[in-house]
Design an enzyme around this catalytic site. Sequence first.
Site, PDB file in Angstrom:
ATOM      1  N   GLU A  44       1.193  -7.085   7.073  1.00 25.43           N
ATOM      2  CA  GLU A  44       1.061  -5.887   6.247  1.00 25.43           C
ATOM      3  C   GLU A  44       2.131  -4.853   6.571  1.00 25.43           C
ATOM      4  O   GLU A  44       2.688  -4.212   5.679  1.00 25.43           O
ATOM      5  CB  GLU A  44      -0.335  -5.281   6.441  1.00 25.43           C
ATOM      6  CG  GLU A  44      -0.600  -4.030   5.632  1.00 25.43           C
ATOM      7  CD  GLU A  44      -0.910  -4.292   4.169  1.00 25.43           C
ATOM      8  OE1 GLU A  44      -0.936  -3.330   3.391  1.00 25.43           O
ATOM      9  OE2 GLU A  44      -1.120  -5.457   3.810  1.00 25.43           O
ATOM     10  N   HIS A  92       1.862  -0.239   0.487  1.00 24.11           N
ATOM     11  CA  HIS A  92       0.551  -0.552  -0.100  1.00 24.11           C
ATOM     12  C   HIS A  92      -0.031   0.686  -0.786  1.00 24.11           C
ATOM     13  O   HIS A  92      -1.174   1.084  -0.538  1.00 24.11           O
ATOM     14  CB  HIS A  92      -0.404  -1.077   0.974  1.00 24.11           C
ATOM     15  CG  HIS A  92      -1.479  -1.960   0.421  1.00 24.11           C
ATOM     16  ND1 HIS A  92      -2.214  -2.841   1.188  1.00 24.11           N
ATOM     17  CD2 HIS A  92      -1.962  -2.097  -0.848  1.00 24.11           C
ATOM     18  CE1 HIS A  92      -3.093  -3.478   0.426  1.00 24.11           C
ATOM     19  NE2 HIS A  92      -2.960  -3.034  -0.805  1.00 24.11           N
ATOM     20  N   ARG A 136      -1.370  -9.571  -2.460  1.00 25.72           N
ATOM     21  CA  ARG A 136      -1.447  -9.702  -1.007  1.00 25.72           C
ATOM     22  C   ARG A 136      -0.186 -10.401  -0.527  1.00 25.72           C
ATOM     23  O   ARG A 136       0.327 -11.309  -1.189  1.00 25.72           O
ATOM     24  CB  ARG A 136      -2.682 -10.511  -0.583  1.00 25.72           C
ATOM     25  CG  ARG A 136      -4.005  -9.793  -0.790  1.00 25.72           C
ATOM     26  CD  ARG A 136      -4.151  -8.607   0.153  1.00 25.72           C
ATOM     27  NE  ARG A 136      -5.464  -7.966   0.062  1.00 25.72           N
ATOM     28  CZ  ARG A 136      -5.739  -6.952  -0.743  1.00 25.72           C
ATOM     29  NH1 ARG A 136      -4.784  -6.469  -1.542  1.00 25.72           N
ATOM     30  NH2 ARG A 136      -6.949  -6.407  -0.756  1.00 25.72           N
TER      31      ARG A 136
END
Length: 346
Positions: free
Chosen positions: A285, A304, A257
Amino acid sequence: MHSTTDNAPGPRPRLLLAMGPGVAERLLTDTHRARLAALTRTDPHLVAHDLATPTPEVAAALAEAELLLTCWGATPLTAEVLERAPRLEAVVHAAGSVKHHITDACWERGIAVTSAAAANALPVAEYTLAAILFAGKRVLRSAQRYAELRTGHDWLTDSADSGNYRRTIGIVGASRIGRRVLELLRPFDLDVLLHDPYVTPAEARALGAEGVGLDELCARSTVVSVHAPQLPATYRMISAARIASMPDGATLINTARGSLVDEEALLPHLVAGRLHAVLDVTDPELPPPDSPLYTLPNVLLTPHVAGSLGNELHRMADRALEEVARYGRGEPFAEEVRAADLGRSA
C-alpha cells in the site's frame, strides 16, 4: 424490527457507534448526530473504538445495542464480541467493504448487514473519469513540459498523439464503481470495452460497452482502468503478459487494489516510458521510499484518495442513516449485503 419514522414518535432501537479513533468526528456532522438521536436511543457522542476489550460504558451500551453503526477501523465482530451483544440484530456500515469486520459468526447468527458502498463508489468513479480524460489529453506530460520550457511552444505538434476522440477505454470489472464509470463515460466519443466474467455480451452492450476477454481488452485499449474486487482469482490479473500486450503509450489506471496488478512487471515499462500509469493503490500500500513510482514523469501516484474524503464522508453518513431509518420503520435495507455476495465483491 421497530416501527417508527424520522418524525413520528415510537419505539426507537438502541444503537452504538463502532469505528476507529477520529473517524466519527469526520463522518458525522452535528446534523447527523441530531438525526441519530431522533432515530434511535443512543448517545451519539459515545464511540466504541474497541469492542474486544470494551470499557464499562461501551460494554453496557453493547449489551443493549440492536444496531451497530460502523465505519473504518471497526472491531471485527467475532463470536466473542457477539456474545457481549445478545440483542444485536443488524450492522449498518457507513463505508464500503464489510470484509474487515463482518465475520462468519455474524452470518451464523443471522445478523443483517448493510453498507454504504454505493455512496463510496461515486468519488472513485469521478476520480477515474478525470484520470481517463486527463490520460487521453496527456495532461501530466504537458504540464511538466510547460514547467520546463516556460516559453512559447508548438503544442499542436507536441501533442499530436493526444486527444479523447475515439479512444478505446478498457474497464476491468462491472462492479459498482465500474458500472458508474461506464455511466459517466456515455456522453463522450469513446469506444469502451468491458471485461467481467459474470457479465454477458448483451449485458455489456446494455452498459454501453463491448464485452471482451481480458487479454483482448489489454491489447486493444489505450486506457485500462481496473475495478475488480480483491479475490484469490483476481490476484495479479493484470499480469506481465497482459501488461506487455498493452499498446505503446497506453495508460493503466488502478483505483481498486494494488494486488490486482503485477507491479514488478509493470515497472520496467514505466521506467522505459513505454506506458503511463495513474495509481491510487499499490502493493504494498505504501511504496518504499526509493520506489521510482514517486518520481517517474509518466506516473501519477496518489495515496489511496479516490474514495470518500472530506465532505464526501457525509454522503456515506447520509446513506447509513437512511438505512437506520428503514430499520426503525421495519423496512428491509436498501443496500443489504449477503454472505453469498462476498465471494465476488470487494
